[in-house]
Design a protein around this motif. Sequence first.
Motif, PDB file in Angstrom:
ATOM      1  N   SER A  56      -2.441 -15.129 -18.734  1.00  0.00           N
ATOM      2  CA  SER A  56      -2.749 -15.024 -20.157  1.00  0.00           C
ATOM      3  C   SER A  56      -3.727 -13.872 -20.383  1.00  0.00           C
ATOM      4  CB  SER A  56      -3.359 -16.335 -20.660  1.00  0.00           C
ATOM      5  OG  SER A  56      -2.404 -17.384 -20.597  1.00  0.00           O
ATOM      6  N   PRO A  57      -3.642 -13.196 -21.533  1.00  0.00           N
ATOM      7  CA  PRO A  57      -4.494 -12.024 -21.757  1.00  0.00           C
ATOM      8  C   PRO A  57      -5.981 -12.320 -21.673  1.00  0.00           C
ATOM      9  CG  PRO A  57      -2.717 -12.103 -23.358  1.00  0.00           C
ATOM     10  CD  PRO A  57      -2.660 -13.393 -22.608  1.00  0.00           C
ATOM     11  N   GLY A  58      -6.401 -13.512 -22.077  1.00  0.00           N
ATOM     12  CA  GLY A  58      -7.829 -13.814 -22.073  1.00  0.00           C
ATOM     13  C   GLY A  58      -8.581 -13.014 -23.113  1.00  0.00           C
ATOM     14  N   VAL A  59      -7.984 -12.860 -24.292  1.00  0.00           N
ATOM     15  CA  VAL A  59      -8.604 -12.114 -25.387  1.00  0.00           C
ATOM     16  C   VAL A  59      -8.806 -13.056 -26.565  1.00  0.00           C
ATOM     17  CG1 VAL A  59      -8.346 -10.219 -27.037  1.00  0.00           C
ATOM     18  CG2 VAL A  59      -7.573  -9.926 -24.674  1.00  0.00           C
ATOM     19  N   TRP A  60     -10.068 -13.316 -26.899  1.00  0.00           N
ATOM     20  CA  TRP A  60     -10.375 -14.119 -28.090  1.00  0.00           C
ATOM     21  C   TRP A  60     -10.516 -13.183 -29.273  1.00  0.00           C
ATOM     22  CZ3 TRP A  60     -13.602 -14.211 -32.130  1.00  0.00           C
ATOM     23  CH2 TRP A  60     -13.673 -15.385 -32.887  1.00  0.00           C
ATOM     24  N   SER A  61      -9.743 -13.461 -30.335  1.00  0.00           N
ATOM     25  CA  SER A  61      -9.860 -12.690 -31.572  1.00  0.00           C
ATOM     26  C   SER A  61      -9.342 -13.537 -32.722  1.00  0.00           C
ATOM     27  CB  SER A  61      -9.066 -11.389 -31.494  1.00  0.00           C
ATOM     28  OG  SER A  61      -9.037 -10.745 -32.762  1.00  0.00           O
ATOM     29  N   ALA A  62     -10.111 -13.584 -33.797  1.00  0.00           N
ATOM     30  CA  ALA A  62      -9.714 -14.351 -34.982  1.00  0.00           C
ATOM     31  C   ALA A  62      -9.038 -13.469 -36.016  1.00  0.00           C
ATOM     32  CB  ALA A  62     -10.931 -15.034 -35.597  1.00  0.00           C
TER      33      ALA A  62
ATOM     34  N   LEU B 126      -3.592  -3.798 -25.509  1.00  0.00           N
ATOM     35  CA  LEU B 126      -4.029  -3.124 -24.294  1.00  0.00           C
ATOM     36  C   LEU B 126      -5.386  -3.692 -23.910  1.00  0.00           C
ATOM     37  CD1 LEU B 126      -2.320  -0.955 -26.149  1.00  0.00           C
ATOM     38  CD2 LEU B 126      -2.966   0.620 -24.331  1.00  0.00           C
ATOM     39  N   ARG B 127      -5.407  -4.493 -22.850  1.00  0.00           N
ATOM     40  CA  ARG B 127      -6.637  -5.143 -22.412  1.00  0.00           C
ATOM     41  C   ARG B 127      -7.257  -4.340 -21.275  1.00  0.00           C
ATOM     42  NH1 ARG B 127      -9.656  -8.399 -19.192  1.00  0.00           N
ATOM     43  NH2 ARG B 127     -10.231 -10.506 -19.863  1.00  0.00           N
ATOM     44  N   PRO B 128      -8.450  -3.756 -21.480  1.00  0.00           N
ATOM     45  CA  PRO B 128      -9.110  -3.040 -20.376  1.00  0.00           C
ATOM     46  C   PRO B 128      -9.362  -3.986 -19.204  1.00  0.00           C
ATOM     47  CG  PRO B 128     -10.157  -2.549 -22.477  1.00  0.00           C
ATOM     48  CD  PRO B 128      -9.220  -3.691 -22.731  1.00  0.00           C
ATOM     49  N   GLN B 129      -8.962  -3.562 -18.019  1.00  0.00           N
ATOM     50  CA  GLN B 129      -9.091  -4.427 -16.843  1.00  0.00           C
ATOM     51  C   GLN B 129      -9.013  -3.579 -15.581  1.00  0.00           C
ATOM     52  OE1 GLN B 129      -6.239  -7.668 -16.834  1.00  0.00           O
ATOM     53  NE2 GLN B 129      -7.813  -9.069 -16.124  1.00  0.00           N
ATOM     54  N   HIS B 130      -9.992  -3.767 -14.692  1.00  0.00           N
ATOM     55  CA  HIS B 130      -9.999  -3.105 -13.390  1.00  0.00           C
ATOM     56  C   HIS B 130      -9.846  -1.590 -13.508  1.00  0.00           C
ATOM     57  CE1 HIS B 130      -9.809  -7.153 -11.975  1.00  0.00           C
ATOM     58  NE2 HIS B 130      -8.555  -7.329 -12.315  1.00  0.00           N
ATOM     59  N   GLY B 131     -10.507  -0.980 -14.490  1.00  0.00           N
ATOM     60  CA  GLY B 131     -10.498   0.462 -14.617  1.00  0.00           C
ATOM     61  C   GLY B 131      -9.274   1.029 -15.289  1.00  0.00           C
ATOM     62  N   GLY B 132      -8.339   0.202 -15.707  1.00  0.00           N
ATOM     63  CA  GLY B 132      -7.151   0.635 -16.433  1.00  0.00           C
ATOM     64  C   GLY B 132      -6.884  -0.329 -17.577  1.00  0.00           C
ATOM     65  N   PHE B 133      -5.596  -0.578 -17.848  1.00  0.00           N
ATOM     66  CA  PHE B 133      -5.228  -1.491 -18.923  1.00  0.00           C
ATOM     67  C   PHE B 133      -4.110  -2.420 -18.463  1.00  0.00           C
ATOM     68  CE2 PHE B 133      -6.999   2.139 -21.139  1.00  0.00           C
ATOM     69  CZ  PHE B 133      -7.747   1.576 -22.161  1.00  0.00           C
ATOM     70  N   THR B 134      -4.199  -3.676 -18.861  1.00  0.00           N
ATOM     71  CA  THR B 134      -3.069  -4.590 -18.771  1.00  0.00           C
ATOM     72  C   THR B 134      -2.377  -4.587 -20.122  1.00  0.00           C
ATOM     73  OG1 THR B 134      -4.095  -6.023 -17.115  1.00  0.00           O
ATOM     74  CG2 THR B 134      -2.358  -6.987 -18.453  1.00  0.00           C
ATOM     75  N   LEU B 135      -1.078  -4.351 -20.127  1.00  0.00           N
ATOM     76  CA  LEU B 135      -0.308  -4.283 -21.374  1.00  0.00           C
ATOM     77  C   LEU B 135       0.261  -5.657 -21.703  1.00  0.00           C
ATOM     78  CD1 LEU B 135       1.662  -0.949 -20.785  1.00  0.00           C
ATOM     79  CD2 LEU B 135      -0.596  -1.281 -21.818  1.00  0.00           C
ATOM     80  N   VAL B 136       0.091  -6.064 -22.950  1.00  0.00           N
ATOM     81  CA  VAL B 136       0.584  -7.363 -23.412  1.00  0.00           C
ATOM     82  C   VAL B 136       1.573  -7.125 -24.549  1.00  0.00           C
ATOM     83  CG1 VAL B 136      -0.052  -9.657 -24.244  1.00  0.00           C
ATOM     84  CG2 VAL B 136      -1.668  -8.344 -22.837  1.00  0.00           C
ATOM     85  N   PRO B 137       2.881  -7.154 -24.269  1.00  0.00           N
ATOM     86  CA  PRO B 137       3.866  -6.935 -25.332  1.00  0.00           C
ATOM     87  C   PRO B 137       3.890  -8.103 -26.316  1.00  0.00           C
ATOM     88  CG  PRO B 137       4.825  -6.627 -23.135  1.00  0.00           C
ATOM     89  CD  PRO B 137       3.509  -7.303 -22.956  1.00  0.00           C
ATOM     90  N   ALA B 138       4.335  -7.812 -27.513  1.00  0.00           N
ATOM     91  CA  ALA B 138       4.517  -8.861 -28.504  1.00  0.00           C
ATOM     92  C   ALA B 138       5.700  -9.742 -28.113  1.00  0.00           C
ATOM     93  CB  ALA B 138       4.744  -8.239 -29.878  1.00  0.00           C
ATOM     94  N   ILE B 139       5.666 -10.992 -28.561  1.00  0.00           N
ATOM     95  CA  ILE B 139       6.814 -11.884 -28.381  1.00  0.00           C
ATOM     96  C   ILE B 139       7.629 -11.840 -29.672  1.00  0.00           C
ATOM     97  CG2 ILE B 139       7.551 -14.270 -28.041  1.00  0.00           C
ATOM     98  CD1 ILE B 139       5.092 -14.711 -26.363  1.00  0.00           C
ATOM     99  N   HIS B 140       8.880 -11.423 -29.569  1.00  0.00           N
ATOM    100  CA  HIS B 140       9.702 -11.245 -30.758  1.00  0.00           C
ATOM    101  C   HIS B 140      10.502 -12.496 -31.120  1.00  0.00           C
ATOM    102  CE1 HIS B 140       8.711  -7.012 -30.583  1.00  0.00           C
ATOM    103  NE2 HIS B 140       9.177  -6.938 -29.343  1.00  0.00           N
TER     104      HIS B 140
END
Length: 403
Positions: A74-80, A274-288
Amino acid sequence: MPLMSLEKPPAQPGQVWAHVGQPFVGREYDLIVLGAGRMGAACALYLRRLAPRRSLLLIEEGGLPNEDGATLLSPGVWSALTVPPERRAEAQWTRAQLAGALAPDPSLNLSFQARPLLELAAAGGAGWEAVLDVLGRDPAPTLPAGLADLQALPWARLDAQAARYRPGALALACAQAAIGAGADLMLNARAHLDGGGVGIERLSVTNTHQIVVHETHRLRAGRVVVALGAAGPGTVEHDLGLHTTHARAYRQFPRLNHPSTEQTPTLRAAGLTLRPQHGGFTLVPAIHHRDPAGYEPGGGRLTGVPTGLRRETLEDLVAAMDALPALATGALELGRSLMDVPGAWFALPGGDPDGLPRHEEVAPGVHLLLGGPHADTLGLAVAYDLAATVAGTQQRPWAGRPG
């Protein structure tokens, strides 16, 4: 009611059965929770806190946390930013739990970091000047050079309260705290619903890495919580012969080796997170949309060459390359097979990609708990709400709080 705290575990922790070499004698439990991902583990913890006199067993098919489950990916991104106004008090309560109220013990490290989320768009929102005034920074450190085309994405929205954390660490912390509060835990056990109880198969692995059933048990339970993620609705339908409106979808998480730092905000643009992680980014595509039953993800092709990105993910990335030119460089890890690009099944509550986490009593004494794409932001509150429902209390700690 004050925020839940793990500082004072009871004197009698629960028992753990981690492998078949530990003898298990079947018994009756008041409560059984199937699935020790973050939703199931959190629900088990809250049940122990709200109903401490009821015996509880938490069952997980793999380890803790399960490397095959969606919790770790899971992305582990909290955002309201996209949470409906009527649910924002729950979101804020969840954030407070993640920020320290849930696990004040430093050894239970969720890697919680308050980091803004920046959403870039081709139209709407505010201009860059307004966003930078809030951030108090120059554009250069805000966005790594070459990542996004700001002429194609001139508008922005900002969630200054957003945060990042580790969902796998959250599941582990909740499960450990639940055991400390008196819950029993059984790992490496497959479970199915069995009218008035649960049938379990304790699993073992041979020296040729084959999974075999070592022993079976049938346990009676007063109430059962099904927190099996994407497999939850199917389990209810298959074992109880019921129909649910829920679905599932498969999502991959490609890696973009474009430089980032711990201070880089989480980004959303062109349908991607785009979640910054380990010096790069983990990409999280949308679910269509929902994936059909029986679907098995297959890889895609780029300029005729097979890649580990499934076709749907590849199409999303190609469509985003103009706005995010870094995707068109060698920084994007394509993989040579699906095993090279992490992916997992996610539940879609209500069959809707935008469906919010929920719980429901699908049969007398059987509750289905679903997280889905918004579990990062609302999952803990929904797990608490189910525990409070089972415990028979009307109190909700976020009631009356501003959203």
